[in-house]
Write a protein that holds these residues in place. Structure first.
Motif, PDB file in Angstrom:
ATOM      1  N   ASP A  67     -41.256  35.228  32.576  1.00  0.00           N
ATOM      2  CA  ASP A  67     -42.218  34.637  31.482  1.00  0.00           C
ATOM      3  C   ASP A  67     -41.527  33.397  31.052  1.00  0.00           C
ATOM      4  O   ASP A  67     -42.614  32.347  30.798  1.00  0.00           O
ATOM      5  CB  ASP A  67     -41.726  35.654  30.052  1.00  0.00           C
ATOM      6  CG  ASP A  67     -42.378  37.009  30.029  1.00  0.00           C
ATOM      7  OD1 ASP A  67     -43.473  37.007  30.851  1.00  0.00           O
ATOM      8  OD2 ASP A  67     -41.897  37.824  29.597  1.00  0.00           O
ATOM      9  N   ALA A  68     -40.340  33.054  31.416  1.00  0.00           N
ATOM     10  CA  ALA A  68     -39.720  31.736  30.945  1.00  0.00           C
ATOM     11  C   ALA A  68     -40.197  30.832  32.109  1.00  0.00           C
ATOM     12  O   ALA A  68     -40.639  29.627  31.678  1.00  0.00           O
ATOM     13  CB  ALA A  68     -38.167  31.692  31.224  1.00  0.00           C
ATOM     14  N   GLU A  71     -43.840  29.706  30.904  1.00  0.00           N
ATOM     15  CA  GLU A  71     -43.637  28.983  29.655  1.00  0.00           C
ATOM     16  C   GLU A  71     -43.420  27.512  30.154  1.00  0.00           C
ATOM     17  O   GLU A  71     -43.985  26.715  29.396  1.00  0.00           O
ATOM     18  CB  GLU A  71     -42.790  29.515  28.776  1.00  0.00           C
ATOM     19  CG  GLU A  71     -42.770  28.696  27.665  1.00  0.00           C
ATOM     20  CD  GLU A  71     -44.037  29.055  26.550  1.00  0.00           C
ATOM     21  OE1 GLU A  71     -44.371  28.173  25.919  1.00  0.00           O
ATOM     22  OE2 GLU A  71     -44.492  29.911  26.891  1.00  0.00           O
ATOM     23  N   ARG A  72     -42.451  27.214  31.062  1.00  0.00           N
ATOM     24  CA  ARG A  72     -42.146  26.032  31.548  1.00  0.00           C
ATOM     25  C   ARG A  72     -43.300  25.109  32.213  1.00  0.00           C
ATOM     26  O   ARG A  72     -43.551  24.143  32.081  1.00  0.00           O
ATOM     27  CB  ARG A  72     -40.893  26.149  32.541  1.00  0.00           C
ATOM     28  CG  ARG A  72     -39.633  26.279  31.820  1.00  0.00           C
ATOM     29  CD  ARG A  72     -38.613  26.008  32.785  1.00  0.00           C
ATOM     30  NE  ARG A  72     -38.368  26.831  34.222  1.00  0.00           N
ATOM     31  CZ  ARG A  72     -37.579  28.011  34.136  1.00  0.00           C
ATOM     32  NH1 ARG A  72     -36.968  28.632  32.943  1.00  0.00           N
ATOM     33  NH2 ARG A  72     -37.760  28.849  35.197  1.00  0.00           N
ATOM     34  N   ARG A  74     -46.606  25.781  31.506  1.00  0.00           N
ATOM     35  CA  ARG A  74     -47.523  25.635  30.644  1.00  0.00           C
ATOM     36  C   ARG A  74     -47.134  24.358  29.740  1.00  0.00           C
ATOM     37  O   ARG A  74     -47.792  23.435  29.407  1.00  0.00           O
ATOM     38  CB  ARG A  74     -47.764  26.755  29.770  1.00  0.00           C
ATOM     39  CG  ARG A  74     -48.542  27.852  30.586  1.00  0.00           C
ATOM     40  CD  ARG A  74     -49.164  28.672  29.561  1.00  0.00           C
ATOM     41  NE  ARG A  74     -47.923  29.804  29.025  1.00  0.00           N
ATOM     42  CZ  ARG A  74     -47.229  30.540  29.599  1.00  0.00           C
ATOM     43  NH1 ARG A  74     -48.163  31.127  30.784  1.00  0.00           N
ATOM     44  NH2 ARG A  74     -46.359  31.127  28.948  1.00  0.00           N
ATOM     45  N   GLU A  75     -45.708  24.402  29.365  1.00  0.00           N
ATOM     46  CA  GLU A  75     -45.338  23.255  28.490  1.00  0.00           C
ATOM     47  C   GLU A  75     -45.458  21.811  29.316  1.00  0.00           C
ATOM     48  O   GLU A  75     -45.593  20.754  28.601  1.00  0.00           O
ATOM     49  CB  GLU A  75     -43.956  23.399  27.964  1.00  0.00           C
ATOM     50  CG  GLU A  75     -43.682  24.638  27.195  1.00  0.00           C
ATOM     51  CD  GLU A  75     -42.419  24.745  26.604  1.00  0.00           C
ATOM     52  OE1 GLU A  75     -41.263  24.079  27.165  1.00  0.00           O
ATOM     53  OE2 GLU A  75     -42.038  25.766  25.642  1.00  0.00           O
TER      54      GLU A  75
END
Length: 234
Positions: A67-68, A71-72, A74-75
């Motif tokens: 998940d992390a 998220e990285r 997408r950010e």
């Protein structure tokens, strides 16, 4: 062998198996990350996605925080709409990305901001993207700007773009938004369509389709009131 002793041996074997499996997954060098690959890119490169993911090489594959990692990506890469992170046993990680696709280009001076079908502004280009119509927000002095800010007007413009008949969507060159109730389509051949507000989009699409068939040489169409559409310049 006594039943009790047999049970103890089975329990010890289970413990040993669990411990061995735990060591294999977490302690063994055989199941650690050595390879990261990215797929699904169109504008971005796989290397950009891998760099943004920052997958820790050498870490046990089983303990990765997928998940992390997602998220990285997408950010750091707004062009990525979604990313699926999967463990590629025994030593790999695969990043399958889906890039956002522009449906409108918001004109800002000499730059073009790409806007996707959800109204998300995700990239800026210095040249227009081929085949993507432009969006001109000319609502800075609109009295309704407090109620309908530019972000909302952008979303509504995307909504209008999505409800256009197929042929009209292909011929759309610019969507001009002066306020929530004042949207105009500029089509190929110098033709214009007064669309009005984004409400009753399906009815307006049907009315416009009928007008285009009835007056193919017309230059100006008004479907802001779809029950009483008008045409001129034929």
């Amino acid at each position: 062998m006594r039943p009790g002793r047999r049970g103890v041996l089975v329990a010890l074997a289970a413990v040993a198996l669990t411990a061995g499996l735990g060591w294999l997954l977490h302690g063994s060098s055989w199941l650690r990350v050595e390879r990261v690959e990215a797929t699904g890119t169109r504008v971005l490169t796989p290397a950009q996605v891998v760099e943004a993911a920052r997958v820790p090489l050498g870490e046990p594959v089983v303990s990765l925080d997928t998940d992390a990692i997602g998220e990285r990506v997408r950010e750091r890469l707004p062009r990525v709409g979604s990313v699926e992170v999967s463990r590629d046993w025994p030593r790999g990680v695969t990043l399958e990305v889906t890039e956002r696709q522009p449906v409108l280009l918001l004109v800002q001076g000499k730059r073009f901001v790409e806007v996707d079908r959800e109204g998300v502004r995700f990239a800026t280009a210095h040249r227009p993207v081929k085949g993507v119509p432009r969006l001109e927000l000319a609502a800075e002095r609109s009295p309704g700007l407090r109620r309908f800010p530019l972000s909302r007007l952008t979303e509504e413009a995307v909504r209008v773009r999505g409800e256009l008949p197929g042929k009209v969507a292909d011929e759309l060159r610019t969507l001009v938004v002066r306020s929530y109730d004042d949207m105009v389509l500029e089509l190929t051949g110098g033709r214009t369509v007064v669309w009005g507000s984004p409400e009753e989009g399906e009815a307006k699409a049907r009315a416009l389709t009928a007008l285009l068939k009835a007056a193919p040489r017309a230059r100006h169409f008004d479907v802001s009131a779809p029950t009483t559409p008008a045409v001129s310049g034929s």
